[in-house]
Design a protein around this motif. Structure first.
Motif, PDB file in Angstrom:
ATOM      1  N   LEU A   1      27.366  33.923  34.372  1.00 31.33           N
ATOM      2  CA  LEU A   1      26.736  34.929  35.231  1.00 31.33           C
ATOM      3  C   LEU A   1      27.762  35.926  35.756  1.00 31.33           C
ATOM      4  O   LEU A   1      27.485  37.118  35.870  1.00 31.33           O
ATOM      5  CB  LEU A   1      26.000  34.249  36.389  1.00 31.33           C
ATOM      6  CG  LEU A   1      24.718  33.509  36.018  1.00 31.33           C
ATOM      7  CD1 LEU A   1      24.150  32.801  37.231  1.00 31.33           C
ATOM      8  CD2 LEU A   1      23.707  34.455  35.428  1.00 31.33           C
ATOM      9  N   ALA A   2      28.971  35.444  36.076  1.00 32.95           N
ATOM     10  CA  ALA A   2      30.030  36.345  36.534  1.00 32.95           C
ATOM     11  C   ALA A   2      30.433  37.307  35.418  1.00 32.95           C
ATOM     12  O   ALA A   2      30.649  38.500  35.663  1.00 32.95           O
ATOM     13  CB  ALA A   2      31.237  35.547  37.015  1.00 32.95           C
ATOM     14  N   LEU A   3      30.511  36.815  34.199  1.00 25.50           N
ATOM     15  CA  LEU A   3      30.843  37.670  33.056  1.00 25.50           C
ATOM     16  C   LEU A   3      29.732  38.682  32.802  1.00 25.50           C
ATOM     17  O   LEU A   3      30.002  39.862  32.548  1.00 25.50           O
ATOM     18  CB  LEU A   3      31.064  36.810  31.805  1.00 25.50           C
ATOM     19  CG  LEU A   3      31.399  37.578  30.522  1.00 25.50           C
ATOM     20  CD1 LEU A   3      32.706  38.336  30.693  1.00 25.50           C
ATOM     21  CD2 LEU A   3      31.468  36.642  29.344  1.00 25.50           C
ATOM     22  N   LEU A   4      28.477  38.231  32.899  1.00 24.65           N
ATOM     23  CA  LEU A   4      27.343  39.131  32.712  1.00 24.65           C
ATOM     24  C   LEU A   4      27.345  40.227  33.782  1.00 24.65           C
ATOM     25  O   LEU A   4      27.112  41.397  33.492  1.00 24.65           O
ATOM     26  CB  LEU A   4      26.029  38.350  32.744  1.00 24.65           C
ATOM     27  CG  LEU A   4      24.758  39.189  32.604  1.00 24.65           C
ATOM     28  CD1 LEU A   4      24.694  39.830  31.236  1.00 24.65           C
ATOM     29  CD2 LEU A   4      23.532  38.342  32.878  1.00 24.65           C
ATOM     30  N   GLY A   5      27.624  39.850  35.038  1.00 26.45           N
ATOM     31  CA  GLY A   5      27.688  40.835  36.118  1.00 26.45           C
ATOM     32  C   GLY A   5      28.813  41.834  35.915  1.00 26.45           C
ATOM     33  O   GLY A   5      28.660  43.031  36.164  1.00 26.45           O
ATOM     34  N   THR A   6      29.950  41.370  35.472  1.00 25.77           N
ATOM     35  CA  THR A   6      31.083  42.265  35.203  1.00 25.77           C
ATOM     36  C   THR A   6      30.759  43.219  34.061  1.00 25.77           C
ATOM     37  O   THR A   6      31.070  44.410  34.136  1.00 25.77           O
ATOM     38  CB  THR A   6      32.339  41.443  34.857  1.00 25.77           C
ATOM     39  OG1 THR A   6      32.598  40.525  35.921  1.00 25.77           O
ATOM     40  CG2 THR A   6      33.543  42.345  34.667  1.00 25.77           C
ATOM     41  N   LEU A   7      30.138  42.709  33.014  1.00 27.45           N
ATOM     42  CA  LEU A   7      29.765  43.567  31.893  1.00 27.45           C
ATOM     43  C   LEU A   7      28.695  44.582  32.301  1.00 27.45           C
ATOM     44  O   LEU A   7      28.676  45.698  31.795  1.00 27.45           O
ATOM     45  CB  LEU A   7      29.279  42.730  30.712  1.00 27.45           C
ATOM     46  CG  LEU A   7      30.352  41.915  29.992  1.00 27.45           C
ATOM     47  CD1 LEU A   7      29.736  41.045  28.911  1.00 27.45           C
ATOM     48  CD2 LEU A   7      31.421  42.826  29.420  1.00 27.45           C
TER      49      LEU A   7
ATOM     50  N   ALA B   1      29.564  51.606  35.202  1.00 25.52           N
ATOM     51  CA  ALA B   1      29.779  52.229  36.507  1.00 25.52           C
ATOM     52  C   ALA B   1      31.269  52.363  36.809  1.00 25.52           C
ATOM     53  O   ALA B   1      31.702  53.305  37.472  1.00 25.52           O
ATOM     54  CB  ALA B   1      29.090  51.429  37.595  1.00 25.52           C
ATOM     55  N   MET B   2      32.067  51.418  36.337  1.00 25.48           N
ATOM     56  CA  MET B   2      33.511  51.490  36.566  1.00 25.48           C
ATOM     57  C   MET B   2      34.164  52.563  35.706  1.00 25.48           C
ATOM     58  O   MET B   2      35.113  53.217  36.136  1.00 25.48           O
ATOM     59  CB  MET B   2      34.158  50.127  36.275  1.00 25.48           C
ATOM     60  CG  MET B   2      33.782  49.052  37.273  1.00 25.48           C
ATOM     61  SD  MET B   2      34.674  47.522  37.058  1.00 25.48           S
ATOM     62  CE  MET B   2      33.958  46.863  35.569  1.00 25.48           C
ATOM     63  N   ILE B   3      33.677  52.752  34.498  1.00 25.20           N
ATOM     64  CA  ILE B   3      34.265  53.737  33.578  1.00 25.20           C
ATOM     65  C   ILE B   3      33.864  55.143  33.976  1.00 25.20           C
ATOM     66  O   ILE B   3      34.675  56.069  33.947  1.00 25.20           O
ATOM     67  CB  ILE B   3      33.836  53.447  32.122  1.00 25.20           C
ATOM     68  CG1 ILE B   3      34.428  52.126  31.660  1.00 25.20           C
ATOM     69  CG2 ILE B   3      34.257  54.568  31.201  1.00 25.20           C
ATOM     70  CD1 ILE B   3      33.945  51.687  30.296  1.00 25.20           C
TER      71      ILE B   3
END
Length: 74
Positions: free
Chosen positions: A5-11, A16-18
């Motif tokens: 879930l943490a990886l999915l949230g980061t992806l 938005a980060m880029i």
């Protein structure tokens, strides 16, 4: 499960980060008789005509006292 879930949230937050990708600049290069080149910028086809205005330039109608009043003396 928590790592997935943490990886999915980061992806999911990666776009938005880029930020938005740079738009491709389009122009027409025309050669002149003397050997010089003239570059003519071409506006995007989906842009509205006229100068580009930000949201700070948008203003509402100010009716104030310029509107016509009804004659209620009758």
């Amino acid at each position: 499960m928590k790592q997935e879930l943490a990886l999915l949230g980061t992806l999911a937050l990666l776009p938005a980060m880029i930020g938005p990708l740079a738009a491709e600049a389009r122009s027409i290069v025309a050669p002149l008789c003397g050997g010089a080149l003239v570059t003519i910028p071409v506006a995007p086809t989906n842009a509205p005509p006229g100068p580009v205005q930000g949201p700070c330039c948008a203003k509402g109608c100010q009716s104030g006292s310029s509107r016509k009043r009804l004659d209620r003396s009758q």
